[in-house]
Design an enzyme around this catalytic site. Structure first.
Site, PDB file in Angstrom:
ATOM      1  N   ASP A 170      21.641  16.428  11.688  1.00  0.00           N
ATOM      2  CA  ASP A 170      21.662  14.999  11.684  1.00  0.00           C
ATOM      3  C   ASP A 170      23.124  14.719  12.076  1.00  0.00           C
ATOM      4  O   ASP A 170      24.041  15.397  11.995  1.00  0.00           O
ATOM      5  CB  ASP A 170      21.608  14.192  10.575  1.00  0.00           C
ATOM      6  CG  ASP A 170      21.203  12.719  10.409  1.00  0.00           C
ATOM      7  OD1 ASP A 170      20.090  12.468  10.172  1.00  0.00           O
ATOM      8  OD2 ASP A 170      22.206  12.060  10.848  1.00  0.00           O
ATOM      9  N   PHE A 204      -6.106   1.152  -1.805  1.00  0.00           N
ATOM     10  CA  PHE A 204      -5.498   0.004  -1.108  1.00  0.00           C
ATOM     11  C   PHE A 204      -6.133  -1.342  -1.283  1.00  0.00           C
ATOM     12  O   PHE A 204      -6.195  -2.075  -0.393  1.00  0.00           O
ATOM     13  CB  PHE A 204      -5.232   0.185   0.397  1.00  0.00           C
ATOM     14  CG  PHE A 204      -4.060   1.296   0.803  1.00  0.00           C
ATOM     15  CD1 PHE A 204      -3.064   0.837   1.140  1.00  0.00           C
ATOM     16  CD2 PHE A 204      -4.510   2.611   0.548  1.00  0.00           C
ATOM     17  CE1 PHE A 204      -1.890   1.842   1.221  1.00  0.00           C
ATOM     18  CE2 PHE A 204      -3.354   3.602   0.746  1.00  0.00           C
ATOM     19  CZ  PHE A 204      -2.138   3.078   1.074  1.00  0.00           C
ATOM     20  N   LEU A 205      -6.899  -1.213  -2.347  1.00  0.00           N
ATOM     21  CA  LEU A 205      -7.909  -2.588  -2.688  1.00  0.00           C
ATOM     22  C   LEU A 205      -7.313  -3.285  -3.949  1.00  0.00           C
ATOM     23  O   LEU A 205      -7.833  -3.409  -4.808  1.00  0.00           O
ATOM     24  CB  LEU A 205      -9.151  -2.370  -2.886  1.00  0.00           C
ATOM     25  CG  LEU A 205      -9.904  -2.099  -1.593  1.00  0.00           C
ATOM     26  CD1 LEU A 205     -11.485  -1.701  -1.767  1.00  0.00           C
ATOM     27  CD2 LEU A 205      -9.928  -3.285  -0.544  1.00  0.00           C
ATOM     28  N   HIS A 206      -5.729  -3.408  -4.140  1.00  0.00           N
ATOM     29  CA  HIS A 206      -5.199  -3.949  -5.202  1.00  0.00           C
ATOM     30  C   HIS A 206      -4.316  -5.197  -4.854  1.00  0.00           C
ATOM     31  O   HIS A 206      -3.734  -5.161  -4.159  1.00  0.00           O
ATOM     32  CB  HIS A 206      -4.288  -2.795  -5.648  1.00  0.00           C
ATOM     33  CG  HIS A 206      -4.824  -1.565  -6.202  1.00  0.00           C
ATOM     34  ND1 HIS A 206      -5.665  -1.453  -7.269  1.00  0.00           N
ATOM     35  CD2 HIS A 206      -4.421  -0.163  -5.204  1.00  0.00           C
ATOM     36  CE1 HIS A 206      -5.903  -0.177  -7.095  1.00  0.00           C
ATOM     37  NE2 HIS A 206      -5.631   0.367  -6.245  1.00  0.00           N
ATOM     38  N   CYS A 243       6.884   1.326   7.111  1.00  0.00           N
ATOM     39  CA  CYS A 243       5.584   1.863   7.879  1.00  0.00           C
ATOM     40  C   CYS A 243       5.014   0.663   8.182  1.00  0.00           C
ATOM     41  O   CYS A 243       4.891   0.301   9.458  1.00  0.00           O
ATOM     42  CB  CYS A 243       5.048   3.047   7.276  1.00  0.00           C
ATOM     43  SG  CYS A 243       5.901   4.710   7.138  1.00  0.00           S
ATOM     44  N   ARG A 261      12.932  -2.089   2.216  1.00  0.00           N
ATOM     45  CA  ARG A 261      12.607  -2.388   3.423  1.00  0.00           C
ATOM     46  C   ARG A 261      11.514  -3.251   3.668  1.00  0.00           C
ATOM     47  O   ARG A 261      10.240  -2.659   3.177  1.00  0.00           O
ATOM     48  CB  ARG A 261      12.604  -1.478   4.463  1.00  0.00           C
ATOM     49  CG  ARG A 261      13.928  -0.689   5.012  1.00  0.00           C
ATOM     50  CD  ARG A 261      13.873   0.282   5.923  1.00  0.00           C
ATOM     51  NE  ARG A 261      13.228   1.698   5.034  1.00  0.00           N
ATOM     52  CZ  ARG A 261      13.300   2.755   5.561  1.00  0.00           C
ATOM     53  NH1 ARG A 261      13.466   3.084   6.987  1.00  0.00           N
ATOM     54  NH2 ARG A 261      12.828   3.756   4.880  1.00  0.00           N
ATOM     55  N   VAL A 306      11.558  11.385   6.476  1.00  0.00           N
ATOM     56  CA  VAL A 306      10.644  12.172   7.020  1.00  0.00           C
ATOM     57  C   VAL A 306      11.408  13.687   7.078  1.00  0.00           C
ATOM     58  O   VAL A 306      10.856  14.684   6.951  1.00  0.00           O
ATOM     59  CB  VAL A 306      10.021  11.731   8.201  1.00  0.00           C
ATOM     60  CG1 VAL A 306       9.129  12.686   8.889  1.00  0.00           C
ATOM     61  CG2 VAL A 306       9.050  10.327   7.996  1.00  0.00           C
ATOM     62  N   GLU A 320       3.453  12.236  10.773  1.00  0.00           N
ATOM     63  CA  GLU A 320       3.465  12.464   9.353  1.00  0.00           C
ATOM     64  C   GLU A 320       2.670  11.369   8.635  1.00  0.00           C
ATOM     65  O   GLU A 320       2.478  10.298   9.164  1.00  0.00           O
ATOM     66  CB  GLU A 320       4.804  12.454   9.012  1.00  0.00           C
ATOM     67  CG  GLU A 320       5.734  11.211   9.311  1.00  0.00           C
ATOM     68  CD  GLU A 320       5.496   9.793   8.390  1.00  0.00           C
ATOM     69  OE1 GLU A 320       4.870  10.150   7.151  1.00  0.00           O
ATOM     70  OE2 GLU A 320       5.842   8.854   8.626  1.00  0.00           O
ATOM     71  N   THR A 325       7.041   8.343  14.183  1.00  0.00           N
ATOM     72  CA  THR A 325       5.849   7.319  14.468  1.00  0.00           C
ATOM     73  C   THR A 325       6.282   6.691  15.728  1.00  0.00           C
ATOM     74  O   THR A 325       7.364   5.971  15.942  1.00  0.00           O
ATOM     75  CB  THR A 325       5.824   6.504  13.437  1.00  0.00           C
ATOM     76  OG1 THR A 325       5.435   7.203  12.168  1.00  0.00           O
ATOM     77  CG2 THR A 325       4.376   5.472  13.652  1.00  0.00           C
TER      78      THR A 325
END
Length: 441
Positions: free
Chosen positions: A30, A252-254, A263, A331, A11, A151, A122
């Site tokens: 960082d 997102f209908l797959h 996330c 992840r 991010v 984000e 987040t």
């Protein structure tokens, strides 16, 4: 504007590069000295299409610099973004906010003049209140405002999302922050990107609500896919039929092996835990989490069934290890769990992924990493498409069939059609389509 970004991860890098490209002077901070040294030399630690070029262009122009020092970067900043990780806390699923609070304390030491601290990470609802308290405790003299600016970046399309966002959500508690954050995003606002100002807690919760709703769509269509297989319907046509309804939408209908990544898994879990802290039961989100976990077992059962009910001693080829294409992120990737469960059942697993093999080798060392997309098919008893990278969408199917011990292709992303597989001599199984449960000849 002068902007400091704490955290040079996914991010932070995308946000920093994007803001620098708007013309702002950005310093990314960082505590990982090796990461900063690599970035200063132009070596990007993550794979994200277009990020290398965006970073190098703005570094060359002098608008983007990297450092391990908080001092001058924070003292001179108009806005300090907190973009550090918030992983699931071990044991209870709450978001681990220790990195956010550590960064806040370091920022507090160097505040100078009016500054806006914007939480980009987040975080659960109410985190901004604690950030504000820490700043006040360490620097009661500081003129600082805390805002929430979550984000909404998709891995693999983050640059496009940053430059052409659906919306920019900013949670404020003091009107002075409105002008500052409007100036940060002025180039986007002039292009009519909706800039939505709310209170801080609303902004924090909006991020979690968005991810939870998208995760529910994924799990919903996967449950419909199972029903389609049993009832003889086609989940892709069902998805199209409902997706054309503008109240639902096609995204997102797959059907497939379920969601993963950095996330959805942690954010849905954290949202459930946060709700429980407020004596609220989010039963739909809880069911989404359970359905997503179950989906991976169903996919393994599908693979085992395609191999005659037993994979012990058999070779299974996997195409794809990352949780989605165009990223190196493994992840919570479905492929990792699938590979692990197959090996637990005695299978030898050979895998290929364009970007994820180095990371996967550390997590599932028993998996043999292949040199290209065709190597996993060599003498395999089944080849499984798990992640829909573009290079897996147009395989030479005759070549695949020719090198396999048993020509079985399990398509967990519904990329191919049964007819083309049959022409190539491959026995084909997919997810939620009439050919999904084809009996073994």
């Amino acid at each position: 504007m002068k902007i400091a970004i704490v955290g040079a991860g996914y991010v932070g890098l995308v946000t920093g590069a994007g803001l620098a490209d708007f013309g702002h002077q950005v310093t990314a901070i960082d505590v990982d000295a090796d990461r900063i040294s690599a970035l200063q030399q132009g070596v990007v630690p993550i794979f994200e299409p277009g990020l290398d070029e965006l970073l190098s262009r703005n570094m060359a122009a002098g608008r983007l610099v990297f450092t391990t020092s908080f001092g001058a970067a924070v003292a001179e900043a108009d806005v300090v973004f907190l973009a550090v990780g918030t992983p699931s806390r071990r044991g209870d699923g709450h978001a681990d906010l220790s990195y956010v609070y550590d960064a806040t304390r370091k920022v507090a030491e160097h505040l100078d003049g009016f500054t806006v601290v914007a939480t980009k990470s987040t975080v659960p609802v109410g985190t901004g209140d604690e950030v504000e308290r820490i700043l006040a405790e360490h620097r009661p003299d500081a003129d600082v405002l805390v805002v929430s600016n979550p984000e909404f970046l998709r891995e693999g399309a983050a640059i496009e999302d940053f430059k052409r966002p659906d919306r920019i959500v900013v949670g404020i508690e003091d009107e002075r922050a409105r002008a500052v954050m409007t100036e940060v995003y002025r180039p986007l606002y002039l292009n009519q990107a909706p800039l939505l100002f709310t209170n801080r807690r609303t902004a924090e919760l909006t991020k979690y609500a968005a991810n939870a709703f998208l995760a529910m769509k994924v799990s919903f269509i996967n449950e419909m896919a199972e029903l389609c297989e049993r009832a003889g319907a086609d989940v892709q046509e069902v998805a199209r039929g409902i997706g054309l309804d503008r109240r639902i939408g096609s995204k997102f209908l797959h059907a497939g092996p379920g969601y993963g990544g950095s996330c959805f898994p942690k954010d849905t879990l954290a949202l459930v835990r946060t709700a429980a802290d407020h004596d609220v039961s989010l039963s739909l989100v809880g069911a989404t989490i359970a359905a997503n976990a179950r989906q991976r077992f169903l996919m393994v059962d599908k693979i085992v069934g395609a191999c005659g009910g037993d994979v012990s001693g058999k070779t299974i080829g996997l195409l794809g290890l990352t949780f989605k294409p165009n990223t190196d992120d493994i992840r919570d990737a479905p492929a990792i769990d699938i590979a692990t469960m197959l090996m637990e059942r005695g299978a030898r697993v050979v895998a290929y992924d364009p970007q994820g093999m180095a990371a996967a080798a550390l997590v599932v060392p028993g998996v043999v990493m292949a040199e290209d997309a065709y190597a996993p098919a060599d003498t395999a008893d089944a080849l499984v498409l798990v992640t829909e990278w573009n290079e897996f969408r147009s395989l030479d199917l005759a070549r695949v069939a020719g090198v396999m011990r048993h020509p079985v292709f399990v398509d967990l992303r519904n990329v191919y059609r049964r007819e083309e597989m049959q022409r190539a001599g491959l026995r084909y199984m997919s997810v939620g389509r009439p050919d999904a449960e084809e009996p073994r000849p």
